[in-house]
Design a protein around this motif. Structure first.
Motif, PDB file in Angstrom:
ATOM      1  N   ALA A 180      -4.683  -8.289  -0.207  1.00 42.02           N
ATOM      2  CA  ALA A 180      -3.269  -8.225  -0.571  1.00 42.02           C
ATOM      3  C   ALA A 180      -2.417  -7.687   0.566  1.00 42.02           C
ATOM      4  N   LEU A 181      -1.152  -8.044   0.551  1.00 40.29           N
ATOM      5  CA  LEU A 181      -0.152  -7.461   1.440  1.00 40.29           C
ATOM      6  C   LEU A 181       0.632  -6.420   0.645  1.00 40.29           C
ATOM      7  N   VAL A 182       0.839  -5.259   1.222  1.00 40.51           N
ATOM      8  CA  VAL A 182       1.599  -4.196   0.569  1.00 40.51           C
ATOM      9  C   VAL A 182       2.919  -4.013   1.294  1.00 40.51           C
ATOM     10  N   LEU A 183       3.999  -3.900   0.524  1.00 42.84           N
ATOM     11  CA  LEU A 183       5.331  -3.707   1.100  1.00 42.84           C
ATOM     12  C   LEU A 183       5.744  -2.250   1.000  1.00 42.84           C
ATOM     13  N   LEU A 184       6.182  -1.710   2.129  1.00 45.18           N
ATOM     14  CA  LEU A 184       6.776  -0.380   2.155  1.00 45.18           C
ATOM     15  C   LEU A 184       8.271  -0.544   2.370  1.00 45.18           C
ATOM     16  N   ASP A 185       9.051   0.253   1.657  1.00 44.21           N
ATOM     17  CA  ASP A 185      10.501   0.163   1.800  1.00 44.21           C
ATOM     18  C   ASP A 185      10.974   0.994   2.999  1.00 44.21           C
ATOM     19  N   PRO A 186      12.258   1.008   3.313  1.00 45.92           N
ATOM     20  CA  PRO A 186      12.731   1.756   4.483  1.00 45.92           C
ATOM     21  C   PRO A 186      12.553   3.267   4.386  1.00 45.92           C
ATOM     22  N   GLN A 187      12.125   3.776   3.247  1.00 49.84           N
ATOM     23  CA  GLN A 187      11.767   5.190   3.124  1.00 49.84           C
ATOM     24  C   GLN A 187      10.257   5.384   3.225  1.00 49.84           C
ATOM     25  N   ALA A 188       9.552   4.322   3.613  1.00 50.52           N
ATOM     26  CA  ALA A 188       8.088   4.339   3.763  1.00 50.52           C
ATOM     27  C   ALA A 188       7.373   4.610   2.449  1.00 50.52           C
ATOM     28  N   ARG A 189       7.961   4.126   1.332  1.00 48.13           N
ATOM     29  CA  ARG A 189       7.319   4.225   0.032  1.00 48.13           C
ATOM     30  C   ARG A 189       6.730   2.865  -0.336  1.00 48.13           C
TER      31      ARG A 189
END
Length: 215
Positions: A180-189
């Motif tokens: 899987a690919l995991v997405l982190l948001d601009p707050q690195a969450r």
């Protein structure tokens, strides 16, 4: 990745992710609702982004890769290893196409790809960087000792395990890992996930939309 192991890895990862999310929600204090994000077509966004435990991975040249390194950008995290015969090179090549699609976005907010090797016995930070940059020069690349890797992967609901080869030679092994690919948001969450088979054009478009919405 072994076809026999892959379904088990997916089930374990999904169960771990759901359990961690439910636990976090049960113990977290009341928080203001996160701003609504635009609808996505290929990426599944979490109802609430998940804050990750502190982590520190190793990049080429000795630089540490931490949450601070990733802040300010949407980041696609992919776990693999450089001796991977199929899944890793195929996925990194697909991601390189997405990176070309993002090239017109401002560098300060452009989405990024992070390739993390789960095979530190053979993959030094420099080897991981050289491998990842062969697909696209902007790709971030890192690895770490096994305990740190396991903690980082677990925080993203990803799993990996060493799979000995048939020869019995200790150097003859593969790494079974979540695809899987995991997405982190601009707050690195942790903010989302994409499962194979990937609609990479859709993923690229989703990240472009999410990036523009954050301006």
């Amino acid at each position: 990745m072994s076809r026999r192991i892959a379904p088990l890895l997916l089930v374990v990862a999904l169960a771990a992710g759901l359990g961690a999310w439910l636990s976090q929600r049960a113990h977290a204090p009341d928080e203001p609702a996160a701003p609504a994000l635009p609808a996505t077509r290929a990426v599944t966004l979490l109802p609430t982004p998940r804050t990750l435990p502190a982590f520190s991975l190793q990049q080429a040249g000795g630089a540490a890769l931490t949450a601070e390194t990733l802040k300010g950008h949407w980041t696609v995290v992919f776990l693999g290893f450089t001796h991977c015969p199929d899944v890793c090179p195929t996925t990194l090549a697909q991601l390189a196409g997405a990176q070309k699609q993002w090239a017109a976005l401002p560098e300060a907010s452009r989405p990024r790809v992070l390739f993390v090797s789960a095979d530190p016995e053979r993959d030094t930070p420099q080897i991981v960087a050289d491998y990842a940059h062969a697909f696209h020069p902007d790709t971030l690349a890192a690895t770490a000792p096994i305990p740190q890797l396991e903690a980082f992967a677990r925080s993203l609901s990803l799993v990996f395990m060493k799979a000995p080869g048939a020869s019995g030679d200790p150097n003859d092994y593969s790494i079974d890992h979540s695809a899987a690919l995991v997405l982190l948001d601009p707050q690195a969450r942790m903010a989302g996930v994409a499962q194979p088979p990937f609609d990479m054009k859709g993923i690229a478009a989703d990240l472009e939309t999410l990036t523009k919405s954050a301006r």
